[in-house]
Design a protein around this motif. Structure first.
Motif, PDB file in Angstrom:
ATOM      1  N   LEU A   1       7.000 -56.847 -28.081  1.00  0.00           N
ATOM      2  CA  LEU A   1       7.318 -57.829 -27.047  1.00  0.00           C
ATOM      3  C   LEU A   1       7.722 -57.158 -25.740  1.00  0.00           C
ATOM      4  O   LEU A   1       7.307 -57.600 -24.657  1.00  0.00           O
ATOM      5  N   SER A   2       8.525 -56.097 -25.811  1.00  0.00           N
ATOM      6  CA  SER A   2       8.972 -55.440 -24.572  1.00  0.00           C
ATOM      7  C   SER A   2       7.793 -54.878 -23.787  1.00  0.00           C
ATOM      8  O   SER A   2       7.790 -54.910 -22.549  1.00  0.00           O
ATOM      9  N   ASP A   3       6.758 -54.360 -24.490  1.00  0.00           N
ATOM     10  CA  ASP A   3       5.561 -53.873 -23.797  1.00  0.00           C
ATOM     11  C   ASP A   3       4.781 -55.039 -23.193  1.00  0.00           C
ATOM     12  O   ASP A   3       4.261 -54.942 -22.070  1.00  0.00           O
ATOM     13  N   PHE A   4       4.684 -56.128 -23.938  1.00  0.00           N
ATOM     14  CA  PHE A   4       3.944 -57.301 -23.472  1.00  0.00           C
ATOM     15  C   PHE A   4       4.537 -57.835 -22.166  1.00  0.00           C
ATOM     16  O   PHE A   4       3.803 -58.217 -21.251  1.00  0.00           O
ATOM     17  N   LEU A   5       5.861 -57.828 -22.068  1.00  0.00           N
ATOM     18  CA  LEU A   5       6.519 -58.360 -20.877  1.00  0.00           C
ATOM     19  C   LEU A   5       6.247 -57.519 -19.640  1.00  0.00           C
ATOM     20  O   LEU A   5       6.346 -58.014 -18.507  1.00  0.00           O
ATOM     21  N   ASP A   6       5.900 -56.253 -19.835  1.00  0.00           N
ATOM     22  CA  ASP A   6       5.620 -55.362 -18.707  1.00  0.00           C
ATOM     23  C   ASP A   6       4.170 -55.428 -18.238  1.00  0.00           C
ATOM     24  O   ASP A   6       3.829 -54.847 -17.213  1.00  0.00           O
ATOM     25  N   MET A   7       3.324 -56.125 -18.990  1.00  0.00           N
ATOM     26  CA  MET A   7       1.904 -56.149 -18.648  1.00  0.00           C
ATOM     27  C   MET A   7       1.611 -57.149 -17.542  1.00  0.00           C
ATOM     28  O   MET A   7       2.304 -58.170 -17.398  1.00  0.00           O
ATOM     29  N   ASP A   8       0.545 -56.857 -16.764  1.00  0.00           N
ATOM     30  CA  ASP A   8       0.086 -57.863 -15.818  1.00  0.00           C
ATOM     31  C   ASP A   8      -0.683 -58.948 -16.581  1.00  0.00           C
ATOM     32  O   ASP A   8      -0.978 -58.800 -17.773  1.00  0.00           O
ATOM     33  N   LYS A   9      -0.985 -60.029 -15.909  1.00  0.00           N
ATOM     34  CA  LYS A   9      -1.594 -61.179 -16.581  1.00  0.00           C
ATOM     35  C   LYS A   9      -2.929 -60.824 -17.233  1.00  0.00           C
ATOM     36  O   LYS A   9      -3.240 -61.285 -18.338  1.00  0.00           O
ATOM     37  N   GLN A  10      -3.709 -59.999 -16.562  1.00  0.00           N
ATOM     38  CA  GLN A  10      -5.034 -59.673 -17.094  1.00  0.00           C
ATOM     39  C   GLN A  10      -4.919 -58.880 -18.389  1.00  0.00           C
ATOM     40  O   GLN A  10      -5.614 -59.164 -19.378  1.00  0.00           O
ATOM     41  N   ALA A  11      -4.008 -57.890 -18.401  1.00  0.00           N
ATOM     42  CA  ALA A  11      -3.842 -57.083 -19.614  1.00  0.00           C
ATOM     43  C   ALA A  11      -3.210 -57.906 -20.732  1.00  0.00           C
ATOM     44  O   ALA A  11      -3.600 -57.794 -21.906  1.00  0.00           O
ATOM     45  N   ALA A  12      -2.230 -58.765 -20.367  1.00  0.00           N
ATOM     46  CA  ALA A  12      -1.535 -59.568 -21.374  1.00  0.00           C
ATOM     47  C   ALA A  12      -2.470 -60.569 -22.035  1.00  0.00           C
ATOM     48  O   ALA A  12      -2.256 -60.955 -23.198  1.00  0.00           O
ATOM     49  N   ALA A  13      -3.523 -60.990 -21.332  1.00  0.00           N
ATOM     50  CA  ALA A  13      -4.459 -61.971 -21.897  1.00  0.00           C
ATOM     51  C   ALA A  13      -5.207 -61.412 -23.102  1.00  0.00           C
ATOM     52  O   ALA A  13      -5.744 -62.174 -23.913  1.00  0.00           O
ATOM     53  N   GLN A  14      -5.233 -60.089 -23.247  1.00  0.00           N
ATOM     54  CA  GLN A  14      -5.941 -59.468 -24.366  1.00  0.00           C
ATOM     55  C   GLN A  14      -5.003 -59.040 -25.489  1.00  0.00           C
ATOM     56  O   GLN A  14      -5.420 -58.375 -26.438  1.00  0.00           O
ATOM     57  N   LYS A  15      -3.708 -59.429 -25.391  1.00  0.00           N
ATOM     58  CA  LYS A  15      -2.717 -58.992 -26.364  1.00  0.00           C
ATOM     59  C   LYS A  15      -1.862 -60.173 -26.828  1.00  0.00           C
ATOM     60  O   LYS A  15      -1.834 -61.235 -26.196  1.00  0.00           O
ATOM     61  N   VAL A  16      -1.167 -59.970 -27.940  1.00  0.00           N
ATOM     62  CA  VAL A  16      -0.161 -60.935 -28.401  1.00  0.00           C
ATOM     63  C   VAL A  16       1.118 -60.160 -28.732  1.00  0.00           C
ATOM     64  O   VAL A  16       1.059 -59.042 -29.259  1.00  0.00           O
ATOM     65  N   PRO A  17       2.308 -60.725 -28.433  1.00  0.00           N
ATOM     66  CA  PRO A  17       3.561 -59.991 -28.620  1.00  0.00           C
ATOM     67  C   PRO A  17       4.154 -60.196 -30.017  1.00  0.00           C
ATOM     68  O   PRO A  17       4.032 -61.272 -30.606  1.00  0.00           O
ATOM     69  N   TYR A  18       4.807 -59.145 -30.511  1.00  0.00           N
ATOM     70  CA  TYR A  18       5.462 -59.269 -31.814  1.00  0.00           C
ATOM     71  C   TYR A  18       6.826 -58.584 -31.783  1.00  0.00           C
ATOM     72  O   TYR A  18       7.120 -57.749 -30.928  1.00  0.00           O
ATOM     73  N   LEU A  19       7.666 -58.964 -32.756  1.00  0.00           N
ATOM     74  CA  LEU A  19       8.930 -58.289 -33.037  1.00  0.00           C
ATOM     75  C   LEU A  19       8.803 -57.536 -34.346  1.00  0.00           C
ATOM     76  O   LEU A  19       8.064 -57.954 -35.242  1.00  0.00           O
ATOM     77  N   LEU A  20       9.545 -56.459 -34.479  1.00  0.00           N
ATOM     78  CA  LEU A  20       9.636 -55.740 -35.744  1.00  0.00           C
ATOM     79  C   LEU A  20      10.882 -56.244 -36.462  1.00  0.00           C
ATOM     80  O   LEU A  20      11.995 -56.169 -35.933  1.00  0.00           O
ATOM     81  N   MET A  21      10.684 -56.792 -37.679  1.00  0.00           N
ATOM     82  CA  MET A  21      11.790 -57.354 -38.439  1.00  0.00           C
ATOM     83  C   MET A  21      11.800 -56.769 -39.851  1.00  0.00           C
ATOM     84  O   MET A  21      10.793 -56.221 -40.314  1.00  0.00           O
ATOM     85  N   ALA A  22      12.945 -56.888 -40.517  1.00  0.00           N
ATOM     86  CA  ALA A  22      13.102 -56.293 -41.850  1.00  0.00           C
ATOM     87  C   ALA A  22      13.607 -57.337 -42.827  1.00  0.00           C
ATOM     88  O   ALA A  22      14.389 -58.227 -42.470  1.00  0.00           O
ATOM     89  N   ASP A  23      13.172 -57.209 -44.091  1.00  0.00           N
ATOM     90  CA  ASP A  23      13.685 -58.111 -45.119  1.00  0.00           C
ATOM     91  C   ASP A  23      14.855 -57.446 -45.848  1.00  0.00           C
ATOM     92  O   ASP A  23      15.294 -56.339 -45.495  1.00  0.00           O
ATOM     93  N   ALA A  24      15.377 -58.120 -46.872  1.00  0.00           N
ATOM     94  CA  ALA A  24      16.576 -57.629 -47.565  1.00  0.00           C
ATOM     95  C   ALA A  24      16.340 -56.297 -48.263  1.00  0.00           C
ATOM     96  O   ALA A  24      17.297 -55.547 -48.514  1.00  0.00           O
ATOM     97  N   ASP A  25      15.084 -55.961 -48.559  1.00  0.00           N
ATOM     98  CA  ASP A  25      14.765 -54.694 -49.215  1.00  0.00           C
ATOM     99  C   ASP A  25      14.466 -53.580 -48.218  1.00  0.00           C
ATOM    100  O   ASP A  25      14.095 -52.472 -48.621  1.00  0.00           O
TER     101      ASP A  25
END
Length: 727
Positions: free
Chosen positions: A539-563
């Motif tokens: 997500l932090s990289d996505f927020l730095d992109m211009d509109k044209q570059a961001a149109a080719q990407k989707v943002p994600y978070l890295l999350m962890a489960d209980a294990d």
């Protein structure tokens, strides 16, 4: 590269929140937390700032201390070479006390130490007995132990208020006691010279029993009456001094001056809402005035400077208007412990009335849920909107010391907290407890509060109106981690599916905080590992992109489960908008605090001596990066905009409290931004008269009408004069 079909499904979720063809999973039952939380699910195994010990008979920042700091202080008393084992045992003892506090809630330190000792001795008495005995002997202090939970803020703030109240009570008793003694001596001296005081019966009573048969008290009385000065107090002065004594001894602002006086029970100064506190304050105003008048008159009488020709008429008209800050400072401050959920819209107006009338209060407004969406935000995810409005309103009143922090940061801000209670005026303390959200996987309040701090959803800040003449001197953000950045970043190490060691840098944004709340799970979607692709970016990289570059990407978070297994979780557009709004708000606060563009020469002020940002909280427990420069993935820091010309109309949008006054006046000229704060949408959509009226109606005085654009508008001379205070 990614498969086109998979990218279409990802884009559909990002833009519309829809899950196409089962390609994405919900996170409802996965128990996910932000990846940086992975190692900190069991706080009892961590050494951090809680629990806190509310120490008895201490003051200032030392009125409360973390248990870990107390254990460290005790261990310093032992010889390291001979007592290496006791230090290890002390850390275990500390952990057992922490577990006892988490299990039993608040309790006395000595009581929790007993519970901890029993548990350790039951495991291995021969190993721990000597160390525990020495530790308990060394820890002589006691006090209430409180964990980071929903009850802690009220306990802590009440404790700090009590320490100040106790000091003020002692000062008052000493001052008033001296006045009472000296006034009583004046009356006693007058009585001794009076016919009643020189009567045979009083003379005999004044003599010791062995001497009473030696004197003729009738003759002695006649002799003294003939030779003693006839000068005595006038009746008016005697009555005046008697009134002063009665007023001082019967006051109810502090415990009675005379021990055992149960007839004058002291007033209560702790309230749960401003309305009740204000009502009590108004009821007590006459007693405040009378006590202040008695103290002022007593000083003049004792010094022999009371002039009846001048002072009698002056004190006859004595009122609240005659009280100065020292008079208010002598009396107790009111303590108001309230919750944001209980505050009504009229509360701000009540506060303004109270403090305009001289009321001094320390107000804790505790928020337990900062992710509920108020109706006026139009469904936008904007954390802590009401808390932010209240803080802005308090700052605009001018005299308030303002303190904001989540519960997790309170131990590190004890000095600022103590400064707020010592402030010679009203103070607002805004605290997020982390104790009640929509989360369904039982993250402890400390973790949620710390997440709100790190993500800028609820930053730590202080505003001291007496600290200087400019905003950077008065407004401090340095208790918020990595305050010079748009959001904090931390190194993160993990293993990939092939057990390769990977080192990365993770940002912690408001999206990570929102992801902890079950009410917003619909805005997140887990991508199965087999569908991971290059189109997915942090997500932090996505927020730095211009509109044209961001149109080719989707943002994600890295999350962890209980294990501890890592997952990539997509976020939708509403979450991204929330991050952008929060970042915009944070950049505005940085500008006020002088942190935009570095510490030196901000707005012409040398900030090089500013204190360094607070250490990283135990939430993440990562070391500070060796280099202080921004990582390549961080948002660039824009230059601070130039101040508007006084000829141009503008609004200090960052301080807007969303009162709707300007919007109701002309909703084409004025509008709200995404953060529900006002700005001038179209300067040509209204008259200069409406700009001036909006400035006059604005409760925070943040609308600046500038100079008129239309020289032909009617009544300009009068409007320009009315606009002068707001330019």
């Amino acid at each position: 590269m990614y498969m086109r079909a998979g990218f279409q499904a990802d884009c559909a979720f990002y833009h519309n929140g829809t899950r196409l063809g089962g390609a994405l999973d919900t996170i409802d039952d996965l128990g996910l937390t932000p990846a940086l939380f992975a190692r900190h699910r069991d706080l009892t195994r961590l050494r951090y700032d809680f629990p806190l010990v509310l120490l008895r008979n201490s003051s200032g920042k030392d009125a409360a201390k973390p248990l870990s700091a107390l254990i460290d202080a005790v261990c310093h008393e032992f010889d390291d070479a001979q007592d290496s084992a006791i230090y290890v045992h002390a850390l275990r003892f500390e952990r057992e006390i922490r577990v006892a506090a988490a299990t039993h809630g608040s309790g006395g330190l000595q009581d929790l130490m007993t519970i901890a000792a029993k548990h350790m001795l039951s495991e291995n008495a021969s190993l721990y007995r000597d160390s525990i005995e020495r530790l308990r002997k060394a820890i002589k202090i006691d006090g209430m132990v409180t964990d980071c939970n929903i009850a802690m803020p009220c306990q802590l703030f009440h404790h700090y208020w009590e320490t100040v109240h106790r000091q003020k009570a002692q000062h008052f008793r000493e001052m008033a006691g001296r006045l009472v003694v000296k006034l009583a001596r004046i009356l006693h001296a007058d009585f001794v010279r009076s016919p009643e005081g020189l009567s045979p019966a009083n003379l005999e009573a004044a003599m010791g029993t062995t001497q009473r048969t030696t004197f003729d008290f009738n003759a002695l009385s006649e002799l003294l009456l003939r030779t003693t000065s006839k000068k005595s107090l006038s009746e008016s002065r005697r009555k005046r001094i008697s009134w002063m004594l009665t007023t001082l001894e019967s006051q109810r602002f502090y415990p009675p001056l005379t021990e055992g006086d149960d007839q004058h029970e002291p007033y209560n100064f702790v309230f749960e809402n401003t309305a009740d506190a204000m009502a009590a304050y108004r009821d007590r105003l006459p007693q405040m005035v009378e006590l202040s008048k008695a103290i002022a008159m007593a000083g003049l009488e004792i010094a022999g400077e009371f002039d009846e020709r001048f002072h009698v008429p002056f004190f006859a008209e004595y009122s609240i208007d005659n009280l100065d800050p020292d008079d208010f400072g002598l009396l107790p401050d009111y303590l108001i412990l309230t919750h944001m959920s209980d505050i009504q819209p009229s509360e701000a107006e009540t506060l303004q009335d109270a403090f305009a009338g001289g009321m001094r209060a320390k107000i804790l407004v505790q928020a337990d849920d900062i992710l509920a969406i108020p109706a006026f935000t139009g469904g936008n995810i904007s954390p802590a909107v009401r808390s932010r409005q209240m803080v802005n309103a308090a700052i605009s009143l001018g005299e308030f010391y303002v303190f904001q922090a989540p519960g997790s940061q309170l131990p590190r801000m004890r000095e600022s907290l103590a400064n707020g209670f010592a402030h010679p005026g009203p103070a607002l303390f805004s605290v997020y407890s982390g104790g009640a959200t929509g989360t369904d996987h039982s993250l402890p309040p400390y973790m949620l509060a710390a997440a709100a701090l790190e993500s800028r959803a609820f930053p730590a800040l202080t505003y001291d109106p007496l600290a200087g003449d400019d905003w950077p001197s008065r407004y401090h953000l340095t208790d918020t981690p990595q305050a010079e950045r748009s959001w904090p970043t931390y190194p993160f190490a993990y293993e990939d599916a092939e057990h390769h060691s990977i080192e990365a840098t993770l940002a912690f944004t408001v999206a990570d905080f929102v992801a902890c709340d079950a009410r917003y799970y619909k805005h997140f979607a887990r991508v199965p590992r087999e569908n991971w692709s290059d189109a997915m970016v942090p997500l932090s990289d996505f927020l730095d992109m211009d509109k044209q570059a961001a149109a080719q990407k989707v943002p994600y978070l890295l999350m962890a489960d209980a294990d501890g297994v890592l997952h990539k979780v997509l976020v939708d557009e509403k979450i991204v908008q929330s991050v952008r709004r929060t970042t915009k708000m944070w950049l505005g606060l940085q500008e006020l605090a002088g942190l935009r563009g570095g510490y030196s020469n901000i707005n012409g002020h040398d900030r090089s001596q500013r204190p360094a940002p607070a250490p990283t909280p135990a939430l993440i427990e990562a070391p500070e990066p060796q280099a202080r420069s921004e990582p390549a993935t961080s948002k660039p820091q824009p230059e601070a905009p130039a101040a508007p010309s006084s000829d141009d109309a503008y609004i200090e949008t960052i301080r807007c409290s969303t009162c709707n006054e300007c919007i109701h006046l002309n909703d084409k000229m004025f509008a709200y931004d995404d953060n529900q704060q006002a700005y001038i949408k179209d300067i040509n959509a209204g008259l200069y008269r409406q700009l001036v009226e909006a400035a006059e109606n604005c409760p925070l005085s943040i609308i600046h009408p500038g100079q008129p654009r239309n020289p032909d508008e009617a009544g300009l001379d009068d409007l320009i004069k009315r606009a002068e205070p707001f330019l």
